[in-house]
Design a protein around this motif. Structure first.
Motif, PDB file in Angstrom:
ATOM      1  N   GLU A   1     -20.716   2.591 -72.860  1.00 25.47           N
ATOM      2  CA  GLU A   1     -19.328   2.487 -72.394  1.00 25.47           C
ATOM      3  C   GLU A   1     -18.442   2.185 -73.593  1.00 25.47           C
ATOM      4  N   TRP A   2     -17.328   2.902 -73.697  1.00 30.87           N
ATOM      5  CA  TRP A   2     -16.431   2.686 -74.827  1.00 30.87           C
ATOM      6  C   TRP A   2     -14.975   2.649 -74.385  1.00 30.87           C
ATOM      7  N   ASP A   3     -14.164   1.990 -75.230  1.00 35.57           N
ATOM      8  CA  ASP A   3     -12.739   1.832 -74.978  1.00 35.57           C
ATOM      9  C   ASP A   3     -12.028   3.140 -75.305  1.00 35.57           C
ATOM     10  N   LEU A   4     -11.174   3.597 -74.391  1.00 36.19           N
ATOM     11  CA  LEU A   4     -10.444   4.841 -74.616  1.00 36.19           C
ATOM     12  C   LEU A   4      -9.176   4.634 -75.447  1.00 36.19           C
ATOM     13  N   GLN A   5      -8.768   3.369 -75.645  1.00 37.35           N
ATOM     14  CA  GLN A   5      -7.600   3.128 -76.484  1.00 37.35           C
ATOM     15  C   GLN A   5      -7.935   3.499 -77.926  1.00 37.35           C
ATOM     16  N   GLY A   6      -7.161   4.396 -78.483  1.00 37.36           N
ATOM     17  CA  GLY A   6      -7.395   4.853 -79.839  1.00 37.36           C
ATOM     18  C   GLY A   6      -8.396   5.978 -79.955  1.00 37.36           C
ATOM     19  N   PHE A   7      -9.057   6.327 -78.855  1.00 36.17           N
ATOM     20  CA  PHE A   7     -10.012   7.433 -78.883  1.00 36.17           C
ATOM     21  C   PHE A   7      -9.238   8.742 -79.059  1.00 36.17           C
ATOM     22  N   THR A   8      -9.679   9.573 -79.981  1.00 33.80           N
ATOM     23  CA  THR A   8      -8.880  10.757 -80.342  1.00 33.80           C
ATOM     24  C   THR A   8      -8.903  11.833 -79.269  1.00 33.80           C
ATOM     25  N   LEU A   9      -9.885  11.798 -78.384  1.00 33.76           N
ATOM     26  CA  LEU A   9      -9.929  12.745 -77.264  1.00 33.76           C
ATOM     27  C   LEU A   9      -9.415  12.013 -76.032  1.00 33.76           C
ATOM     28  N   GLN A  10      -8.337  12.463 -75.447  1.00 36.06           N
ATOM     29  CA  GLN A  10      -7.683  11.683 -74.404  1.00 36.06           C
ATOM     30  C   GLN A  10      -7.957  12.174 -72.984  1.00 36.06           C
ATOM     31  N   SER A  11      -8.256  13.430 -72.793  1.00 30.84           N
ATOM     32  CA  SER A  11      -8.461  13.936 -71.428  1.00 30.84           C
ATOM     33  C   SER A  11      -9.956  14.047 -71.127  1.00 30.84           C
TER      34      SER A  11
ATOM     35  N   PRO B   1     -36.581  11.506 -81.909  1.00 27.36           N
ATOM     36  CA  PRO B   1     -35.733  10.801 -82.871  1.00 27.36           C
ATOM     37  C   PRO B   1     -34.318  11.391 -82.909  1.00 27.36           C
ATOM     38  N   GLY B   2     -33.353  10.532 -83.164  1.00 29.98           N
ATOM     39  CA  GLY B   2     -31.991  10.985 -83.392  1.00 29.98           C
ATOM     40  C   GLY B   2     -31.067  10.941 -82.205  1.00 29.98           C
ATOM     41  N   LEU B   3     -31.570  10.564 -81.027  1.00 28.16           N
ATOM     42  CA  LEU B   3     -30.729  10.571 -79.823  1.00 28.16           C
ATOM     43  C   LEU B   3     -29.612   9.527 -79.912  1.00 28.16           C
ATOM     44  N   VAL B   4     -29.968   8.291 -80.247  1.00 25.59           N
ATOM     45  CA  VAL B   4     -28.954   7.241 -80.354  1.00 25.59           C
ATOM     46  C   VAL B   4     -27.959   7.580 -81.461  1.00 25.59           C
ATOM     47  N   HIS B   5     -28.477   8.088 -82.565  1.00 27.04           N
ATOM     48  CA  HIS B   5     -27.594   8.453 -83.688  1.00 27.04           C
ATOM     49  C   HIS B   5     -26.604   9.535 -83.273  1.00 27.04           C
ATOM     50  N   ALA B   6     -27.067  10.528 -82.521  1.00 28.10           N
ATOM     51  CA  ALA B   6     -26.187  11.631 -82.127  1.00 28.10           C
ATOM     52  C   ALA B   6     -25.048  11.141 -81.238  1.00 28.10           C
ATOM     53  N   ILE B   7     -25.380  10.248 -80.290  1.00 33.58           N
ATOM     54  CA  ILE B   7     -24.350   9.731 -79.392  1.00 33.58           C
ATOM     55  C   ILE B   7     -23.385   8.816 -80.155  1.00 33.58           C
ATOM     56  N   SER B   8     -23.936   7.946 -80.977  1.00 39.33           N
ATOM     57  CA  SER B   8     -23.092   7.031 -81.754  1.00 39.33           C
ATOM     58  C   SER B   8     -22.188   7.794 -82.716  1.00 39.33           C
ATOM     59  N   ARG B   9     -22.731   8.829 -83.343  1.00 36.81           N
ATOM     60  CA  ARG B   9     -21.927   9.618 -84.284  1.00 36.81           C
ATOM     61  C   ARG B   9     -20.791  10.327 -83.565  1.00 36.81           C
ATOM     62  N   PHE B  10     -21.059  10.842 -82.370  1.00 41.72           N
ATOM     63  CA  PHE B  10     -20.001  11.486 -81.583  1.00 41.72           C
ATOM     64  C   PHE B  10     -18.856  10.504 -81.326  1.00 41.72           C
ATOM     65  N   LEU B  11     -19.189   9.287 -80.934  1.00 41.22           N
ATOM     66  CA  LEU B  11     -18.156   8.292 -80.654  1.00 41.22           C
ATOM     67  C   LEU B  11     -17.433   7.880 -81.930  1.00 41.22           C
ATOM     68  N   LEU B  12     -18.173   7.702 -83.014  1.00 35.27           N
ATOM     69  CA  LEU B  12     -17.555   7.304 -84.277  1.00 35.27           C
ATOM     70  C   LEU B  12     -16.591   8.376 -84.778  1.00 35.27           C
ATOM     71  N   GLU B  13     -16.982   9.632 -84.664  1.00 39.18           N
ATOM     72  CA  GLU B  13     -16.137  10.724 -85.150  1.00 39.18           C
ATOM     73  C   GLU B  13     -14.801  10.788 -84.426  1.00 39.18           C
ATOM     74  N   HIS B  14     -14.770  10.251 -83.196  1.00 38.63           N
ATOM     75  CA  HIS B  14     -13.537  10.292 -82.409  1.00 38.63           C
ATOM     76  C   HIS B  14     -12.945   8.900 -82.210  1.00 38.63           C
ATOM     77  N   ASN B  15     -13.327   7.977 -83.115  1.00 37.30           N
ATOM     78  CA  ASN B  15     -12.742   6.632 -83.129  1.00 37.30           C
ATOM     79  C   ASN B  15     -13.026   5.861 -81.842  1.00 37.30           C
ATOM     80  N   GLY B  16     -14.242   5.977 -81.343  1.00 39.01           N
ATOM     81  CA  GLY B  16     -14.624   5.272 -80.125  1.00 39.01           C
ATOM     82  C   GLY B  16     -15.177   3.894 -80.419  1.00 39.01           C
ATOM     83  N   ASN B  17     -14.649   2.878 -79.749  1.00 37.06           N
ATOM     84  CA  ASN B  17     -15.117   1.499 -79.893  1.00 37.06           C
ATOM     85  C   ASN B  17     -16.060   1.171 -78.737  1.00 37.06           C
ATOM     86  N   ILE B  18     -17.364   1.027 -79.035  1.00 42.27           N
ATOM     87  CA  ILE B  18     -18.368   0.788 -78.002  1.00 42.27           C
ATOM     88  C   ILE B  18     -18.238  -0.632 -77.463  1.00 42.27           C
ATOM     89  N   ILE B  19     -18.176  -0.746 -76.124  1.00 43.71           N
ATOM     90  CA  ILE B  19     -18.080  -2.049 -75.454  1.00 43.71           C
ATOM     91  C   ILE B  19     -19.448  -2.513 -74.985  1.00 43.71           C
TER      92      ILE B  19
END
Length: 289
Positions: free
Chosen positions: A55-65, A19-37
């Motif tokens: 797969e997520w859009d890097l536009q607006g993602f707070t981690l750029q490199s 349990p918690g695998l999807v939540h952990a990945i989704s939370r990581f993306l949400l914390e850095h403003n990731g928009n899942i495509i």
């Protein structure tokens, strides 16, 4: 299909199911403003494995490199014992084609690349016969002829390694390349060498599968694309296809019908690999939607 104008990142994950695998990945993306495509997942209950592609859009993602994203995700992966890999759409893969005398798969891939169907760079083609040079060079791609015999195989592969490293190649496609790669070669490019076998594996592996299929009087012939391992024609299967044949077909008919299958199956496998849709585990693959 992702909008080519978007810059995206793709994460491929396998981990012991819990349990918690999807939540952990989704939370990581949400914390850095990731928009899942796109997101797709699979549970292999027999292996107790969870597998996911997101797969997520890097536009607006707070981690750029790349380094920042990978460094930030590493603790998440460690906490859930994940095996993972990350790919970025703006970093196009560099793909080399290996070929012998048969032109159909080579010609098909070169055409698909020219019209933009395969999102990659092809910096070179390596062949052990000169007969395809004009075809390759007509596409503006350098061709390197390397003769291979029983006595010079190690030296020939050393030349191939040098060319691949100089061109910064990360993916190799065997477009009906009629040579067996050494274990050293396969180890150097794990899950990055894609082959087409002119049979529906595991039936008729090895040499002359159409001849053996004809001798057995089969009603279906096929083609199989797979990642190359040190065991001949035993690598993880990416894609397969079949077509019907009859008692009226001789070996030449089977070969002719098989060529179309080989082109289609190899092109699909290459395209999915380039799109980071294939995840290999335990000598099989998941091909994500």
């Amino acid at each position: 299909m992702t909008d080519p104008s978007k810059h995206t990142a793709t994460l491929l994950v396998s981990a012991p199911d819990r349990p918690g695998l999807v939540h952990a990945i989704s939370r990581f993306l949400l914390e850095h403003n990731g928009n899942i495509i796109h997101a797709d997942q699979h549970e292999d209950a027999a292996e107790n494995l969870f597998l996911m592609r997101v797969e997520w859009d890097l536009q607006g993602f707070t981690l750029q490199s790349r380094e920042a994203i990978e460094q930030a995700f590493a603790p998440v992966a460690e906490a859930f014992d994940m095996r993972w890999q990350m790919h970025f759409s703006h970093s196009r893969r560099r793909m080399a084609l290996f070929t012998s005398q048969y032109e159909h798969c080579l010609s098909d891939l070169l055409h698909r690349h020219r019209i933009g169907e395969l999102d990659c760079e092809i910096p070179l083609v390596i062949g052990n016969h000169e007969s395809v040079r004009d075809l390759v060079e007509s596409h503006g791609i350098p061709f390197h002829h390397i003769t291979i015999t029983r006595d010079n195989k190690a030296q020939a592969e050393a030349r191939q390694f040098a060319l691949l490293e100089e061109a910064q190649v990360d993916t190799i496609v065997l477009a009906r390349y009629m040579q067996i790669l050494s274990p050293l070669f396969v180890e150097k490019y794990p899950n990055r060498v894609i082959n087409i076998h002119h049979s529906f594996l595991p039936a008729f592996d090895g040499a002359k599968p159409y001849h053996r299929a004809h001798m057995r009087g089969v009603k279906l012939i096929g083609a199989t694309s797979h990642y190359v391992t040190s065991e001949l024609d035993e690598g993880p299967i990416i894609e397969q296809e079949v077509t019907r044949v009859s008692h009226r077909d001789d070996v030449a008919d089977l070969v002719e019908k098989g060529r179309d299958l080989e082109k289609i199956v190899l092109a699909r496998a290459v395209k999915w690999h380039l799109q980071s849709r294939v995840l290999s585990y335990n000598n099989k693959t998941v091909v994500f939607d």
